[in-house]
Write a protein that holds these residues in place. Sequence first.
Motif, PDB file in Angstrom:
ATOM      1  N   THR A 437       0.840  -1.186   0.000  1.00  0.00           N
ATOM      2  CA  THR A 437       0.000   0.000   0.000  1.00  0.00           C
ATOM      3  C   THR A 437       0.882   1.245   0.000  1.00  0.00           C
ATOM      4  O   THR A 437       2.067   1.185   0.341  1.00  0.00           O
ATOM      5  N   PRO A 438       0.315   2.384  -0.396  1.00  0.00           N
ATOM      6  CA  PRO A 438       1.113   3.616  -0.371  1.00  0.00           C
ATOM      7  C   PRO A 438       1.729   3.880   0.994  1.00  0.00           C
ATOM      8  O   PRO A 438       2.865   4.355   1.079  1.00  0.00           O
ATOM      9  N   GLU A 439       0.999   3.550   2.064  1.00  0.00           N
ATOM     10  CA  GLU A 439       1.560   3.757   3.401  1.00  0.00           C
ATOM     11  C   GLU A 439       2.785   2.869   3.619  1.00  0.00           C
ATOM     12  O   GLU A 439       3.800   3.317   4.155  1.00  0.00           O
ATOM     13  N   GLN A 440       2.686   1.586   3.198  1.00  0.00           N
ATOM     14  CA  GLN A 440       3.819   0.678   3.336  1.00  0.00           C
ATOM     15  C   GLN A 440       5.005   1.144   2.493  1.00  0.00           C
ATOM     16  O   GLN A 440       6.161   1.060   2.909  1.00  0.00           O
ATOM     17  N   GLN A 441       4.711   1.621   1.302  1.00  0.00           N
ATOM     18  CA  GLN A 441       5.780   2.122   0.444  1.00  0.00           C
ATOM     19  C   GLN A 441       6.458   3.331   1.074  1.00  0.00           C
ATOM     20  O   GLN A 441       7.687   3.466   1.023  1.00  0.00           O
ATOM     21  N   ARG A 442       5.631   4.214   1.687  1.00  0.00           N
ATOM     22  CA  ARG A 442       6.216   5.382   2.354  1.00  0.00           C
ATOM     23  C   ARG A 442       7.061   4.937   3.549  1.00  0.00           C
ATOM     24  O   ARG A 442       8.129   5.501   3.810  1.00  0.00           O
ATOM     25  N   GLU A 443       6.583   3.911   4.294  1.00  0.00           N
ATOM     26  CA  GLU A 443       7.354   3.413   5.425  1.00  0.00           C
ATOM     27  C   GLU A 443       8.690   2.841   4.971  1.00  0.00           C
ATOM     28  O   GLU A 443       9.735   3.080   5.597  1.00  0.00           O
ATOM     29  N   THR A 444       8.647   2.094   3.863  1.00  0.00           N
ATOM     30  CA  THR A 444       9.896   1.530   3.342  1.00  0.00           C
ATOM     31  C   THR A 444      10.832   2.639   2.886  1.00  0.00           C
ATOM     32  O   THR A 444      12.048   2.599   3.160  1.00  0.00           O
ATOM     33  N   ALA A 445      10.294   3.623   2.194  1.00  0.00           N
ATOM     34  CA  ALA A 445      11.134   4.729   1.730  1.00  0.00           C
ATOM     35  C   ALA A 445      11.738   5.490   2.907  1.00  0.00           C
ATOM     36  O   ALA A 445      12.919   5.871   2.880  1.00  0.00           O
ATOM     37  N   ALA A 446      10.921   5.708   3.953  1.00  0.00           N
ATOM     38  CA  ALA A 446      11.427   6.410   5.137  1.00  0.00           C
ATOM     39  C   ALA A 446      12.506   5.579   5.826  1.00  0.00           C
ATOM     40  O   ALA A 446      13.521   6.114   6.301  1.00  0.00           O
ATOM     41  N   TRP A 447      12.263   4.274   5.892  1.00  0.00           N
ATOM     42  CA  TRP A 447      13.268   3.375   6.486  1.00  0.00           C
ATOM     43  C   TRP A 447      14.580   3.438   5.716  1.00  0.00           C
ATOM     44  O   TRP A 447      15.646   3.580   6.301  1.00  0.00           O
ATOM     45  N   LEU A 448      14.481   3.352   4.399  1.00  0.00           N
ATOM     46  CA  LEU A 448      15.689   3.409   3.579  1.00  0.00           C
ATOM     47  C   LEU A 448      16.408   4.738   3.752  1.00  0.00           C
ATOM     48  O   LEU A 448      17.637   4.795   3.873  1.00  0.00           O
ATOM     49  N   GLU A 449      15.640   5.818   3.798  1.00  0.00           N
ATOM     50  CA  GLU A 449      16.255   7.141   3.928  1.00  0.00           C
ATOM     51  C   GLU A 449      16.965   7.276   5.264  1.00  0.00           C
ATOM     52  O   GLU A 449      18.101   7.760   5.339  1.00  0.00           O
ATOM     53  N   ALA A 450      16.307   6.851   6.337  1.00  0.00           N
ATOM     54  CA  ALA A 450      16.910   6.978   7.667  1.00  0.00           C
ATOM     55  C   ALA A 450      18.131   6.075   7.800  1.00  0.00           C
ATOM     56  O   ALA A 450      19.184   6.500   8.284  1.00  0.00           O
ATOM     57  N   GLU A 451      17.993   4.835   7.374  1.00  0.00           N
ATOM     58  CA  GLU A 451      19.101   3.888   7.512  1.00  0.00           C
ATOM     59  C   GLU A 451      20.249   4.225   6.568  1.00  0.00           C
ATOM     60  O   GLU A 451      21.402   3.950   6.864  1.00  0.00           O
ATOM     61  N   ARG A 452      19.887   4.812   5.419  1.00  0.00           N
ATOM     62  CA  ARG A 452      20.920   5.142   4.432  1.00  0.00           C
ATOM     63  C   ARG A 452      21.935   6.105   5.022  1.00  0.00           C
ATOM     64  O   ARG A 452      23.155   5.904   4.889  1.00  0.00           O
ATOM     65  N   ALA A 453      21.454   7.150   5.672  1.00  0.00           N
ATOM     66  CA  ALA A 453      22.358   8.153   6.223  1.00  0.00           C
ATOM     67  C   ALA A 453      23.247   7.558   7.309  1.00  0.00           C
ATOM     68  O   ALA A 453      24.464   7.774   7.335  1.00  0.00           O
TER      69      ALA A 453
END
Length: 618
Positions: A437-453
Amino acid sequence: MAQKQKTPKQPQDRYGQRAKSLASSVQRLRGWVGSDPSRTPELADALVQLTEHRLLGHGFPLAAADAQDAVRLAAQLLTANGPIGPYTAVADATRCVTAMVHVATIQVGLRRPEPAGQMMRSVQDLQQQLRDVGVTEQLSPRVQVWSLTCTAAAALASGEVAAANRDADSALALASASGIDEDLDAVYLVIDVDRLVSDCRWSAGRAQESLTHLHQAKDRYDELVAGRLAEPGRLSPALVERLAEPLFGLYRDLADRLAATGEVDHGLAIRRTLVELLQGLSSRLGEPAQVQLALALADLADDLLAADRVDEAGAAATEAAAAVPGSPSGKSAQLLATAAHARVLLRAGHTSHALTMLRPLVSGDQPGVSPATQAVALYAWADALRADGDLDTAATAEQMGADLAERSVAAYLARGVLSPGALADIPLSPVAAADATPEQQRETAAWLEAERAEAHRLERKRMEQARLETERRLAEQQRAEQLAAEREQAEREQAEREQRLEAERQAAAEEEERIARKRRREERIEAHRRETEEQELAAAESIWRDAKARGDRRAARTANEQVVELLRSRAEQDLPQYGPHLLQALEELSSARLRSGDVWGSRAPAREARALARALGR
């Protein structure tokens, strides 16, 4: 005296207690059935319950034997009252289908999707025969989800990517609709569904959707474990084994797919976390964890090599080789770890070392090692031979590897992972609407962004530490080489000094020997001279005595003078010995001259005699 503080008690393992209770019930019913066959349905149901419970905890090997018994008993009960058909008891049909699905699920859990697919075709045939009974509707949601995951896994293994995605989507939707995804006892089942959907999306070339589901599976798993694997010594062996079972495959796949989608630092962070956890588990879980640790370190070495961090890759490859257990169970891991190490050595320019390392692993049979794993080792051997300039042998090794597995997929097959698909336009079933779902996709994107840094920061820090470590090691090496050179120079100078001293000693010894030889020669000459003179003196004295005895005064005086001359030279050298003899001869010579009338001639020997007497103290 203060009381000793007690260690806090660990929470009870509800799963373990339930497993013991079910196993005890099965054991008890086995005994009863021996004397009362009418209780066979109870035993069959108990076996089904025990198997399901073990499947919920990923106890696949432990569940296998009881699951087979459950199928055998369920099949007997299914046909006990006549042929299979519309009059078959629903309970018997449901029990048999459930037991068969359980066996297929075990086969999937043991990485054997092909026989699982065969079992599921048998299940579908049985359901077709029982279509009038309505057995499918009687199956529990868990069994229905397991059924769908088994058919999806079998389809994926046979290359039917669209069918695999369809069945995986259905399993995901059913898990959500039936509330399984909220069931604390079925967390592993939900994790399995998410991992399966991730695998299906990965094979379909939908990398981001694959990451979304794999991230969800990891979140559920980490929430379940709650950090307990960081202190495995505080847990029971059974609990440690159960909590650790999904760890390797889940973290390995996530690290692989993060790296493949450009999240290199994040992938490395996941891989390092896996290595740290496995290092803590090795002492508790023994060889299985040691093998997984060696493979994880080999994967880390390959990731670092792909990022051109050769020194760090070399350190990871060395650790991987050291982690492999020496038993037959570690043979495949040894080949993969050695191949990874050889790739690092080739990148670093150490071709001969890579050849030496690989030669024992490709020169003979490798029993118990998959063809794909052997192919990986042969491809590494071919690359090393080619780097060494042996093109003909390299081509032969390359062909031997190709006969076992294609180069493009050998590493994936050897590691037991899916190769990334390229079918991004594959049509997915309508059930996929419930996916990502869009919410899950946003959660994954946020996770990737936070963990990436954070991952980037940590990896930059590690790179800097590795750079400093390399500089330190090079400085130590240079210092060691300098010290070795200085030591060699000092040893050379010491050797030269010793050689010089030895030469001087030998020269001095030779000079001493020469002087000694000269002295001995002179002594011999002197002794000869003295012997000759003694003989001459003795002869003169003999002539003198003879002349005196004959009364020949002239001859006696002449001989006397000869004796005086001979004694005079000897007395000059040895007065104490020859002086008295000379004194007597001088006195007799003076007397002889005087008797002959030579008064003046007698005075000289007389004076000489008086002087000699004074010298002699007379």
